[in-house]
Design a protein around this motif. Structure first.
Motif, PDB file in Angstrom:
ATOM      1  N   GLN A 188      -6.620   4.751   5.805  1.00  0.00           N
ATOM      2  CA  GLN A 188      -6.193   4.097   7.796  1.00  0.00           C
ATOM      3  C   GLN A 188      -4.980   5.105   8.160  1.00  0.00           C
ATOM      4  O   GLN A 188      -4.606   6.258   7.649  1.00  0.00           O
ATOM      5  CB  GLN A 188      -4.770   3.305   7.174  1.00  0.00           C
ATOM      6  N   GLU A 189      -5.697   5.491   9.724  1.00  0.00           N
ATOM      7  CA  GLU A 189      -5.184   6.769  10.237  1.00  0.00           C
ATOM      8  C   GLU A 189      -5.093   7.689   9.214  1.00  0.00           C
ATOM      9  O   GLU A 189      -4.343   8.722   9.414  1.00  0.00           O
ATOM     10  CB  GLU A 189      -4.007   6.255  10.894  1.00  0.00           C
ATOM     11  N   GLY A 190      -6.997   8.482   9.243  1.00  0.00           N
ATOM     12  CA  GLY A 190      -6.974   9.198   7.956  1.00  0.00           C
ATOM     13  C   GLY A 190      -5.774   9.694   7.425  1.00  0.00           C
ATOM     14  O   GLY A 190      -6.037  10.680   6.433  1.00  0.00           O
ATOM     15  N   TRP A 231       0.278  -0.959   0.046  1.00  0.00           N
ATOM     16  CA  TRP A 231       0.090   0.188   0.202  1.00  0.00           C
ATOM     17  C   TRP A 231       1.194   1.236   0.449  1.00  0.00           C
ATOM     18  O   TRP A 231       1.651   1.652   0.759  1.00  0.00           O
ATOM     19  CB  TRP A 231      -0.597   0.196   1.295  1.00  0.00           C
ATOM     20  N   LEU A 232       0.336   2.160  -0.607  1.00  0.00           N
ATOM     21  CA  LEU A 232       1.328   3.704  -0.991  1.00  0.00           C
ATOM     22  C   LEU A 232       0.508   4.438  -1.065  1.00  0.00           C
ATOM     23  O   LEU A 232      -1.270   4.338  -1.234  1.00  0.00           O
ATOM     24  CB  LEU A 232       1.482   3.808  -2.191  1.00  0.00           C
ATOM     25  N   GLU A 233       0.856   5.813  -0.002  1.00  0.00           N
ATOM     26  CA  GLU A 233      -0.136   6.290   0.304  1.00  0.00           C
ATOM     27  C   GLU A 233      -0.628   7.762  -1.180  1.00  0.00           C
ATOM     28  O   GLU A 233       0.080   7.508  -1.704  1.00  0.00           O
ATOM     29  CB  GLU A 233       0.576   7.892   1.085  1.00  0.00           C
TER      30      GLU A 233
END
Length: 162
Positions: free
Chosen positions: A35-37, A4-6
């Motif tokens: 995830q986590e905003g 997973w990449l931002e």
């Protein structure tokens, strides 16, 4: 294993705008999660989306020549995503190796403790055997000296029965 990449990093790697990536995620072309905003995009789904986009472009423009910068960017994107996946796999392998090493050391430590306990139990058995032999010797000696045998059981202790 998913990588997973931002969303910002994914946009930078794929040279797509954030709006286009969000649109593709809403369409279901890209797998995404929050995830986590932070919005995360799954790398392999991104590679598949870019590849299918290229295939669609190639098919629709079969007779028209392809823009070389587009092809270069697409290939660069695929290579970048591939590198990210390889880095994540290497990181996972490294952490698994570290965990396995820790478990191996713990197992050796437990084996050492087991061996020490085994030696201690053997020494205690030998001491118990010696103590029982001494008690039996004292019983015979007492019987010879006094003609009695001492009953060492709790109910008969001190009564001196014959």
């Amino acid at each position: 294993m998913d990588t997973w990449l931002e969303i910002e990093e994914f946009c930078r790697v794929t040279n797509l705008s954030r709006e286009r990536v969000e649109e593709m995620a809403k369409e279901g072309t890209l797998r995404s999660k929050t995830q986590e905003g932070k919005t995360l995009i799954e790398a392999s789904s991104g590679a598949n989306a870019v590849i299918s986009k290229v295939e669609t472009s190639v098919i629709s423009a079969a007779s028209a020549p392809l823009d070389t910068t587009f092809v270069e960017k697409t290939i660069g994107t695929i290579l970048s995503l591939h590198e990210k996946v390889l880095e994540a796999k290497d990181e996972s392998i490294g952490s698994l190796k570290g965990e396995n090493q820790f478990l191996k050391e713990a197992l050796f430590s437990m084996q050492d403790v087991y061996d020490e306990d085994k030696k201690t139990i053997q020494a205690l058995r030998e001491q118990l055997k010696i103590a029982q032999e001494e008690i039996e010797f004292m019983r015979r000696k007492y019987k010879l000296m006094w003609g009695k045998v001492a009953d060492l059981s709790p109910k008969g202790a001190g009564e001196g029965k014959e």
